[in-house]
Design a protein around this motif. Sequence first.
Motif, mmCIF file in Angstrom:
data_model
loop_
_atom_site.group_PDB
_atom_site.id
_atom_site.type_symbol
_atom_site.label_atom_id
_atom_site.label_comp_id
_atom_site.label_asym_id
_atom_site.label_seq_id
_atom_site.Cartn_x
_atom_site.Cartn_y
_atom_site.Cartn_z
ATOM 1 N N LEU A 18 15.863 -19.588 -0.138
ATOM 2 C CA LEU A 18 14.316 -18.893 -0.956
ATOM 3 C C LEU A 18 13.923 -17.653 -0.103
ATOM 4 O O LEU A 18 13.647 -15.810 -0.422
ATOM 5 N N SER A 19 13.377 -17.205 1.080
ATOM 6 C CA SER A 19 12.707 -16.823 2.410
ATOM 7 C C SER A 19 14.017 -15.929 2.320
ATOM 8 O O SER A 19 13.055 -14.486 2.429
ATOM 9 N N GLU A 20 14.997 -15.713 2.828
ATOM 10 C CA GLU A 20 15.520 -14.981 2.853
ATOM 11 C C GLU A 20 16.450 -14.411 1.692
ATOM 12 O O GLU A 20 16.850 -13.144 1.801
ATOM 13 N N TYR A 21 16.639 -15.096 0.523
ATOM 14 C CA TYR A 21 16.659 -14.349 -0.508
ATOM 15 C C TYR A 21 15.749 -13.113 -0.566
ATOM 16 O O TYR A 21 16.128 -11.993 -1.663
ATOM 17 N N ASP A 22 14.081 -13.813 -0.687
ATOM 18 C CA ASP A 22 13.121 -12.046 -1.219
ATOM 19 C C ASP A 22 13.108 -11.213 -0.275
ATOM 20 O O ASP A 22 13.328 -10.217 -0.858
ATOM 21 N N SER A 23 13.579 -11.383 0.990
ATOM 22 C CA SER A 23 14.080 -10.515 1.902
ATOM 23 C C SER A 23 14.856 -9.581 1.901
ATOM 24 O O SER A 23 14.996 -8.818 2.879
ATOM 25 N N ALA A 24 16.159 -10.079 1.676
ATOM 26 C CA ALA A 24 17.093 -9.384 1.186
ATOM 27 C C ALA A 24 17.347 -7.793 -0.181
ATOM 28 O O ALA A 24 16.447 -8.218 -0.359
ATOM 29 N N LEU A 25 18.307 -7.178 0.580
ATOM 30 C CA LEU A 25 17.828 -6.518 0.176
ATOM 31 C C LEU A 25 18.967 -6.439 -1.041
ATOM 32 O O LEU A 25 19.881 -6.997 -1.281
ATOM 33 N N PRO A 26 18.566 -5.521 -2.518
ATOM 34 C CA PRO A 26 19.462 -5.569 -3.653
ATOM 35 C C PRO A 26 20.817 -5.137 -3.642
ATOM 36 O O PRO A 26 21.472 -4.079 -2.364
ATOM 37 N N ASP A 27 21.657 -5.459 -4.325
ATOM 38 C CA ASP A 27 23.187 -5.222 -4.288
ATOM 39 C C ASP A 27 23.465 -4.096 -4.775
ATOM 40 O O ASP A 27 24.605 -2.992 -3.861
ATOM 41 N N ASP A 28 22.333 -3.148 -5.986
ATOM 42 C CA ASP A 28 22.396 -1.968 -6.299
ATOM 43 C C ASP A 28 22.159 -0.648 -5.853
ATOM 44 O O ASP A 28 20.799 -0.438 -6.505
ATOM 45 N N ASN A 86 17.058 10.089 -11.679
ATOM 46 C CA ASN A 86 17.039 8.871 -11.879
ATOM 47 C C ASN A 86 17.449 8.125 -10.725
ATOM 48 O O ASN A 86 16.420 6.936 -10.671
ATOM 49 N N THR A 87 18.889 8.244 -10.390
ATOM 50 C CA THR A 87 18.713 7.921 -8.692
ATOM 51 C C THR A 87 17.786 7.975 -7.436
ATOM 52 O O THR A 87 17.125 7.639 -6.534
ATOM 53 N N PHE A 88 17.841 9.927 -7.021
ATOM 54 C CA PHE A 88 16.464 9.495 -6.921
ATOM 55 C C PHE A 88 15.266 9.030 -6.578
ATOM 56 O O PHE A 88 14.402 8.430 -5.977
ATOM 57 N N TRP A 97 16.890 2.703 0.082
ATOM 58 C CA TRP A 97 18.701 3.285 -0.733
ATOM 59 C C TRP A 97 19.398 3.202 0.848
ATOM 60 O O TRP A 97 18.934 3.689 2.180
ATOM 61 N N ARG A 98 20.687 3.547 0.438
ATOM 62 C CA ARG A 98 21.891 4.148 1.157
ATOM 63 C C ARG A 98 22.427 5.304 1.075
ATOM 64 O O ARG A 98 22.548 6.494 0.180
ATOM 65 N N VAL A 99 22.361 6.523 2.718
ATOM 66 C CA VAL A 99 22.397 7.785 2.484
ATOM 67 C C VAL A 99 24.294 7.611 2.177
ATOM 68 O O VAL A 99 25.106 7.146 2.668
ATOM 69 N N GLU A 100 24.916 9.194 0.698
ATOM 70 C CA GLU A 100 25.929 9.024 1.034
ATOM 71 C C GLU A 100 27.041 9.552 1.874
ATOM 72 O O GLU A 100 28.087 8.561 1.804
ATOM 73 N N GLU A 101 26.454 10.183 2.881
ATOM 74 C CA GLU A 101 27.062 11.094 4.052
ATOM 75 C C GLU A 101 27.717 9.774 5.393
ATOM 76 O O GLU A 101 28.989 9.983 5.657
ATOM 77 N N THR A 102 26.392 9.186 5.556
ATOM 78 C CA THR A 102 27.048 8.534 6.043
ATOM 79 C C THR A 102 26.725 6.791 6.373
ATOM 80 O O THR A 102 26.948 5.787 6.737
ATOM 81 N N GLY A 103 26.244 6.391 5.078
ATOM 82 C CA GLY A 103 26.544 5.116 4.357
ATOM 83 C C GLY A 103 25.440 4.317 4.729
ATOM 84 O O GLY A 103 25.135 3.065 5.010
ATOM 85 N N GLU A 104 24.091 5.041 5.963
ATOM 86 C CA GLU A 104 23.270 4.682 6.237
ATOM 87 C C GLU A 104 21.765 4.207 5.455
ATOM 88 O O GLU A 104 21.867 4.105 4.535
ATOM 89 N N ILE A 105 21.571 2.161 5.378
ATOM 90 C CA ILE A 105 20.346 1.976 4.985
ATOM 91 C C ILE A 105 19.162 2.394 5.702
ATOM 92 O O ILE A 105 19.220 1.555 6.510
ATOM 93 N N VAL A 106 18.377 2.906 4.678
ATOM 94 C CA VAL A 106 16.875 3.639 5.196
ATOM 95 C C VAL A 106 16.367 2.899 4.286
ATOM 96 O O VAL A 106 16.178 2.165 3.346
ATOM 97 N N LYS A 107 15.066 1.940 5.288
ATOM 98 C CA LYS A 107 14.602 1.433 4.197
ATOM 99 C C LYS A 107 13.092 1.795 4.376
ATOM 100 O O LYS A 107 12.785 1.024 6.575
ATOM 101 N N LEU A 108 12.511 2.656 3.782
ATOM 102 C CA LEU A 108 10.671 2.985 4.277
ATOM 103 C C LEU A 108 9.463 1.963 4.833
ATOM 104 O O LEU A 108 9.720 0.721 3.609
#
Length: 112
Positions: A18-28, A86-88, A97-108
């Motif tokens: 449950l701890s790992e699940y809570d810290s995981a990123l959403p699929d969408d 809305n996406t912004f 979020w995921r960057v469209e051009e690079t696929g990089e996941i950015v987490k502030l």
Amino acid sequence: MSGIERSTNYDMERYQYLSEYDSALPDDLPVIPEAQSDWIKQCKANDYSLSFALSDEITPIEVAKTFRVLGGYTDKNKDKWLKLQNTFARAWLLGVWRVEETGEIVKLEVEK
């Protein structure tokens, strides 16, 4: 293993899962262009509001182009225009979020 040991082991595994699940990123995750990603980072670093970030008058040229790619807001492209905004906004609120051009996941990270 006795019943108590199995129960304790199960509880520890469940807690870890449950701890790992809570810290995981959403699929969408929202997918936004790199210019919007950079703009969110800049605005968040300066404690600007979401309404400021969405304002056409003050956004950088690249971001303004992204919002104007539809030719501005019209009844004809209302759905696409709202989806873009809305996406912004979702990316802004989630802080990830995921960057469209690079696929990089950015987490502030939240400053402490």
